[in-house]
Design a protein around this motif. Structure first.
Motif, PDB file in Angstrom:
ATOM      1  N   ARG A  46       0.926  -1.366  -0.097  1.00  0.00           N
ATOM      2  CA  ARG A  46       0.094   0.142   0.102  1.00  0.00           C
ATOM      3  C   ARG A  46       0.873   1.315   0.032  1.00  0.00           C
ATOM      4  O   ARG A  46       0.503   2.331  -0.648  1.00  0.00           O
ATOM      5  N   ALA A  47       1.836   1.389   0.910  1.00  0.00           N
ATOM      6  CA  ALA A  47       2.895   2.303   0.713  1.00  0.00           C
ATOM      7  C   ALA A  47       3.434   2.685  -0.548  1.00  0.00           C
ATOM      8  O   ALA A  47       3.865   3.792  -0.884  1.00  0.00           O
ATOM      9  N   ARG A  48       3.502   1.731  -1.453  1.00  0.00           N
ATOM     10  CA  ARG A  48       4.185   1.959  -2.756  1.00  0.00           C
ATOM     11  C   ARG A  48       3.093   2.464  -3.809  1.00  0.00           C
ATOM     12  O   ARG A  48       3.419   2.543  -5.285  1.00  0.00           O
ATOM     13  N   LEU A  49       1.713   2.418  -3.569  1.00  0.00           N
ATOM     14  CA  LEU A  49       0.859   2.514  -4.396  1.00  0.00           C
ATOM     15  C   LEU A  49       0.937   4.063  -5.362  1.00  0.00           C
ATOM     16  O   LEU A  49       0.612   4.008  -6.456  1.00  0.00           O
ATOM     17  N   PRO A  50       1.262   5.043  -4.611  1.00  0.00           N
ATOM     18  CA  PRO A  50       1.548   6.390  -5.501  1.00  0.00           C
ATOM     19  C   PRO A  50       2.442   6.271  -6.553  1.00  0.00           C
ATOM     20  O   PRO A  50       2.113   6.824  -7.733  1.00  0.00           O
TER      21      PRO A  50
ATOM     22  N   ASP B 299       1.404   2.934 -18.685  1.00  0.00           N
ATOM     23  CA  ASP B 299       2.731   2.458 -19.210  1.00  0.00           C
ATOM     24  C   ASP B 299       1.953   1.889 -20.656  1.00  0.00           C
ATOM     25  O   ASP B 299       1.146   1.510 -20.808  1.00  0.00           O
ATOM     26  N   PRO B 300       2.999   1.852 -21.449  1.00  0.00           N
ATOM     27  CA  PRO B 300       2.850   1.675 -22.680  1.00  0.00           C
ATOM     28  C   PRO B 300       2.713   0.222 -23.006  1.00  0.00           C
ATOM     29  O   PRO B 300       1.830  -0.105 -24.086  1.00  0.00           O
ATOM     30  N   ASP B 301       2.932  -0.746 -21.977  1.00  0.00           N
ATOM     31  CA  ASP B 301       2.699  -2.206 -22.060  1.00  0.00           C
ATOM     32  C   ASP B 301       1.395  -2.449 -21.657  1.00  0.00           C
ATOM     33  O   ASP B 301       1.115  -2.314 -20.469  1.00  0.00           O
ATOM     34  N   PRO B 302       0.392  -3.057 -22.418  1.00  0.00           N
ATOM     35  CA  PRO B 302      -1.003  -3.342 -21.867  1.00  0.00           C
ATOM     36  C   PRO B 302      -1.040  -4.151 -20.787  1.00  0.00           C
ATOM     37  O   PRO B 302      -1.714  -4.284 -19.772  1.00  0.00           O
ATOM     38  N   THR B 303       0.147  -5.165 -20.700  1.00  0.00           N
ATOM     39  CA  THR B 303      -0.009  -6.193 -19.668  1.00  0.00           C
ATOM     40  C   THR B 303       0.278  -5.378 -18.448  1.00  0.00           C
ATOM     41  O   THR B 303      -0.284  -5.869 -17.358  1.00  0.00           O
ATOM     42  N   ILE B 304       1.117  -4.577 -18.343  1.00  0.00           N
ATOM     43  CA  ILE B 304       1.658  -3.870 -17.134  1.00  0.00           C
ATOM     44  C   ILE B 304       0.433  -2.922 -16.712  1.00  0.00           C
ATOM     45  O   ILE B 304       0.079  -2.680 -15.537  1.00  0.00           O
ATOM     46  N   ARG B 305      -0.389  -2.407 -17.495  1.00  0.00           N
ATOM     47  CA  ARG B 305      -1.684  -1.474 -17.207  1.00  0.00           C
ATOM     48  C   ARG B 305      -2.497  -2.478 -16.493  1.00  0.00           C
ATOM     49  O   ARG B 305      -3.168  -2.035 -15.720  1.00  0.00           O
ATOM     50  N   THR B 306      -2.803  -3.665 -17.072  1.00  0.00           N
ATOM     51  CA  THR B 306      -3.903  -4.592 -16.784  1.00  0.00           C
ATOM     52  C   THR B 306      -3.511  -5.078 -15.322  1.00  0.00           C
ATOM     53  O   THR B 306      -4.173  -4.930 -14.390  1.00  0.00           O
ATOM     54  N   ARG B 307      -2.128  -5.461 -15.249  1.00  0.00           N
ATOM     55  CA  ARG B 307      -1.780  -5.916 -13.779  1.00  0.00           C
ATOM     56  C   ARG B 307      -2.046  -4.715 -12.721  1.00  0.00           C
ATOM     57  O   ARG B 307      -2.231  -4.962 -11.521  1.00  0.00           O
ATOM     58  N   THR B 308      -1.682  -3.483 -13.085  1.00  0.00           N
ATOM     59  CA  THR B 308      -1.658  -2.450 -12.292  1.00  0.00           C
ATOM     60  C   THR B 308      -3.276  -2.051 -11.739  1.00  0.00           C
ATOM     61  O   THR B 308      -3.360  -1.883 -10.621  1.00  0.00           O
ATOM     62  N   ALA B 309      -4.007  -2.173 -12.868  1.00  0.00           N
ATOM     63  CA  ALA B 309      -5.402  -1.816 -12.576  1.00  0.00           C
ATOM     64  C   ALA B 309      -5.990  -2.958 -11.548  1.00  0.00           C
ATOM     65  O   ALA B 309      -6.786  -2.629 -10.636  1.00  0.00           O
ATOM     66  N   TYR B 310      -5.461  -4.348 -11.848  1.00  0.00           N
ATOM     67  CA  TYR B 310      -5.660  -5.259 -11.051  1.00  0.00           C
ATOM     68  C   TYR B 310      -5.397  -5.164  -9.451  1.00  0.00           C
ATOM     69  O   TYR B 310      -5.958  -5.242  -8.732  1.00  0.00           O
ATOM     70  N   LEU B 311      -4.233  -4.666  -9.430  1.00  0.00           N
ATOM     71  CA  LEU B 311      -3.341  -4.618  -8.129  1.00  0.00           C
ATOM     72  C   LEU B 311      -4.416  -3.399  -7.092  1.00  0.00           C
ATOM     73  O   LEU B 311      -4.658  -3.641  -6.168  1.00  0.00           O
ATOM     74  N   LEU B 312      -4.561  -2.401  -7.973  1.00  0.00           N
ATOM     75  CA  LEU B 312      -5.232  -1.285  -7.316  1.00  0.00           C
ATOM     76  C   LEU B 312      -6.575  -1.643  -6.859  1.00  0.00           C
ATOM     77  O   LEU B 312      -6.816  -0.944  -5.806  1.00  0.00           O
ATOM     78  N   ALA B 313      -7.308  -2.598  -7.419  1.00  0.00           N
ATOM     79  CA  ALA B 313      -8.544  -2.986  -6.653  1.00  0.00           C
ATOM     80  C   ALA B 313      -8.870  -3.348  -5.418  1.00  0.00           C
ATOM     81  O   ALA B 313      -9.929  -3.385  -4.788  1.00  0.00           O
ATOM     82  N   TRP B 314      -7.762  -3.820  -4.727  1.00  0.00           N
ATOM     83  CA  TRP B 314      -7.540  -4.419  -3.604  1.00  0.00           C
ATOM     84  C   TRP B 314      -7.244  -3.652  -2.534  1.00  0.00           C
ATOM     85  O   TRP B 314      -6.899  -4.000  -1.384  1.00  0.00           O
ATOM     86  N   PHE B 315      -7.240  -2.366  -2.624  1.00  0.00           N
ATOM     87  CA  PHE B 315      -6.760  -1.364  -1.645  1.00  0.00           C
ATOM     88  C   PHE B 315      -7.940  -0.216  -1.574  1.00  0.00           C
ATOM     89  O   PHE B 315      -7.922   0.983  -2.050  1.00  0.00           O
ATOM     90  N   PRO B 316      -9.160  -0.568  -0.953  1.00  0.00           N
ATOM     91  CA  PRO B 316     -10.382   0.248  -0.933  1.00  0.00           C
ATOM     92  C   PRO B 316     -10.245   1.439  -0.239  1.00  0.00           C
ATOM     93  O   PRO B 316     -10.682   2.530  -0.139  1.00  0.00           O
TER      94      PRO B 316
ATOM     95  N   ASP C  96      -7.657   3.310  -0.151  1.00  0.00           N
ATOM     96  CA  ASP C  96      -7.021   4.332  -1.363  1.00  0.00           C
ATOM     97  C   ASP C  96      -7.784   4.778  -2.278  1.00  0.00           C
ATOM     98  O   ASP C  96      -7.458   5.071  -3.417  1.00  0.00           O
ATOM     99  N   ALA C  97      -9.246   4.328  -2.292  1.00  0.00           N
ATOM    100  CA  ALA C  97      -9.879   4.289  -3.321  1.00  0.00           C
ATOM    101  C   ALA C  97      -9.911   5.947  -4.012  1.00  0.00           C
ATOM    102  O   ALA C  97     -10.110   6.011  -5.285  1.00  0.00           O
ATOM    103  N   ALA C  98      -9.977   6.876  -3.233  1.00  0.00           N
ATOM    104  CA  ALA C  98     -10.015   8.205  -3.496  1.00  0.00           C
ATOM    105  C   ALA C  98      -8.782   8.754  -4.506  1.00  0.00           C
ATOM    106  O   ALA C  98      -9.177   9.367  -5.243  1.00  0.00           O
ATOM    107  N   GLU C  99      -7.809   8.032  -4.133  1.00  0.00           N
ATOM    108  CA  GLU C  99      -6.689   8.325  -5.071  1.00  0.00           C
ATOM    109  C   GLU C  99      -6.566   7.363  -6.150  1.00  0.00           C
ATOM    110  O   GLU C  99      -5.996   7.691  -7.142  1.00  0.00           O
ATOM    111  N   SER C 100      -7.088   6.269  -6.362  1.00  0.00           N
ATOM    112  CA  SER C 100      -7.076   5.216  -7.207  1.00  0.00           C
ATOM    113  C   SER C 100      -8.087   5.398  -8.431  1.00  0.00           C
ATOM    114  O   SER C 100      -7.965   5.221  -9.722  1.00  0.00           O
TER     115      SER C 100
END
Length: 462
Positions: A170-174, A182-199, A201-205
């Motif tokens: 969570r401390a690394r989310l910013p 990111d130019p790589d769609p796989t990186i964008r996918t994995r990042t969006a997936y990760l963010l979903a599990w930090f409610p 920090d919803a206001a920032e995500s």
């Protein structure tokens, strides 16, 4: 891409030997992290496999786990491309174990998780009190050993260790949120997936997720973003999902209605569990919320789309949610919606349809649950006279569960007991005959494959 030495600045300042993982001392972790961002692809893959088996062993996190997080986050941001994807995967596992499956469709309740964790200091006081009162030398020695282990900084139980790693990620989310662009769609996918599990920090995500939802061209990344908006958002955020109900790609339509279903399941005005994100507004800087009504028409649209998805093969690509099992996720959502539409017969029938696309382990568990809780005894009724949902469940059980599993495999006896309680045939051959299937079971090349998945073999061998 930054040089490995720069990615791992500060690595040797940590006393890894004093930290632990699944196999004892974590002294091997620095070498594994160096290899994980090194030039040798095979060695890099091996390093990630070993790391996922020691600092994240079958879901358990250890004292070394949170210390590895900053370095994995740097690799995710600036490491070699293949290592970045693996680092994001491992960061997600270190944060949430497999709760991305357990806690769907609502998402993780971090408030309950935090409340359940006993503070480390309180655990240490408990050990001291027990040691002071203990007279048996053998037990006293074990208590002192456990106390010393805890006093050295090791987590006392799995929930505490898990929360340490979760908060380290969570401390690394910013910094990690920037990877949504990111130019790589796989990186964008994995990042969006990760963010979903930090409610929390919803206001920032939510703002960057909503912006990405408007312009993402990769179907898997776009669907993952929509699901994350639904898992983090409030009812006022429905407006960002509605345009995707008419998307050309089936995966995007499914993601939009699944996200909307989660918002339907929230009590009116609720924030994500553990968070204080405001409802409505304009998280992407656009127009204010239009107050989208959560009425019967929208609920009917959600149920209609999910019902259609339950009977259709998985669109390609899928998403990482629920271990890339779209039909299991759909079944979870449909079952949750039954409280909102208890008289809608489509829901249970759609859940039964989902069974046809799950692997045999999921069929066995969910079918036993449905048979126990959702159907009344039918006695000696003909198969053709049964309700469509029950017909679908029985035929899927007869077709997918091998006959020798009814007595010997985990929930197999539970399935048999549930069938018997309904007055139905409770052996494999009898159930096949009752449902009109051939007596001889088909050759099963891969019992654990999900049938009808494009590009994958069917469990029945066809």
């Amino acid at each position: 891409m930054i040089r490995p030495d720069d990615l791992l600045t500060g690595l040797d300042d940590i006393d890894w030997a004093a930290l632990g993982h699944a196999y004892g001392s974590a002294a091997d972790v620095p070498a594994l992290l160096r290899t994980a961002c090194g030039p040798d692809e095979k060695a890099r893959d091996s390093a990630f496999r070993v790391l996922s088996g020691n600092i994240f062993h079958q879901g358990t996190r250890y004292s070394a786990s949170p210390y590895a997080v900053p370095f994995l986050a740097r690799i995710a941001v600036d490491g070699p491309p293949p290592a970045r994807v693996d680092a994001l995967w491992l960061l997600t596992r270190l944060a949430v174990d497999w709760h991305d499956a357990y806690d769907l469709p609502l998402g993780i309740d971090t408030a309950a998780w935090r409340a359940a964790v006993v503070p480390h200091e309180e655990s240490l006081r408990w050990y001291e009190d027990e040691i002071a009162a203990e007279t048996d030398e053998q037990r006293l020695g074990r208590l002192r050993e456990a106390r010393d282990h805890a006093a050295a900084g090791h987590p006392v139980d799995s929930r505490e260790g898990a929360l340490r790693s979760y908060d380290a990620v969570r401390a690394r989310l910013p910094r990690l949120r920037a990877l949504l662009d990111d130019p790589d769609p796989t990186i964008r996918t994995r990042t969006a997936y990760l963010l979903a599990w930090f409610p929390e920090d919803a206001a920032e995500s939510l703002p960057p997720l909503v912006r990405r939802s408007a312009g993402e061209q990769d179907p898997k990344a776009a669907a993952t973003v929509l699901l994350s908006v639904g898992l983090l958002g409030n009812r006022g955020d429905a407006e960002w999902l509605l345009p995707h109900l008419d998307a050309e790609h089936a995966l995007l339509r499914w993601a939009a209605v699944t996200a909307l279903a989660r918002l339907f399941l929230l009590p009116d005005g609720d924030a994500p569990s553990g968070g204080d994100a405001p409802s409505g507004g304009a998280p992407s800087g656009g127009a204010p919320s239009d107050g989208t009504p959560f009425d019967d028409r929208l609920l009917d649209r959600v149920i209609t789309e999910l019902t259609a998805a339950s009977a259709a093969p998985v669109p390609e690509p899928g998403t990482d949610h629920d271990s890339d099992d779209l039909h299991r996720y759909t079944a979870r959502t449909l079952l949750a919606l039954r409280d909102l539409a208890p008289d809608d017969d489509r829901l249970l029938t759609a859940v039964a349809h989902c069974l046809r696309f799950m692997d045999v382990l999921e069929v066995r568990g969910l079918a036993a649950r449905l048979l126990r809780t959702d159907f009344e005894p039918v006695g000696p009724a003909a198969f053709a006279d049964l309700a469509p949902a029950l017909q679908c469940v029985l035929r899927t059980v007869a077709d997918r569960i091998p006959a020798d599993w009814y007595d010997t495999r985990l929930s197999g006896p539970a399935t048999r007991d549930a069938l018997s309680a309904l007055g139905l045939p409770d052996t494999g051959p009898a159930l096949r005959a009752y449902t009109g299937l051939p007596a001889e079971e088909p050759e099963r090349r891969d019992l654990y494959a999900r049938p009808h998945r494009p590009g994958r073999p069917r469990a029945g061998g066809a």
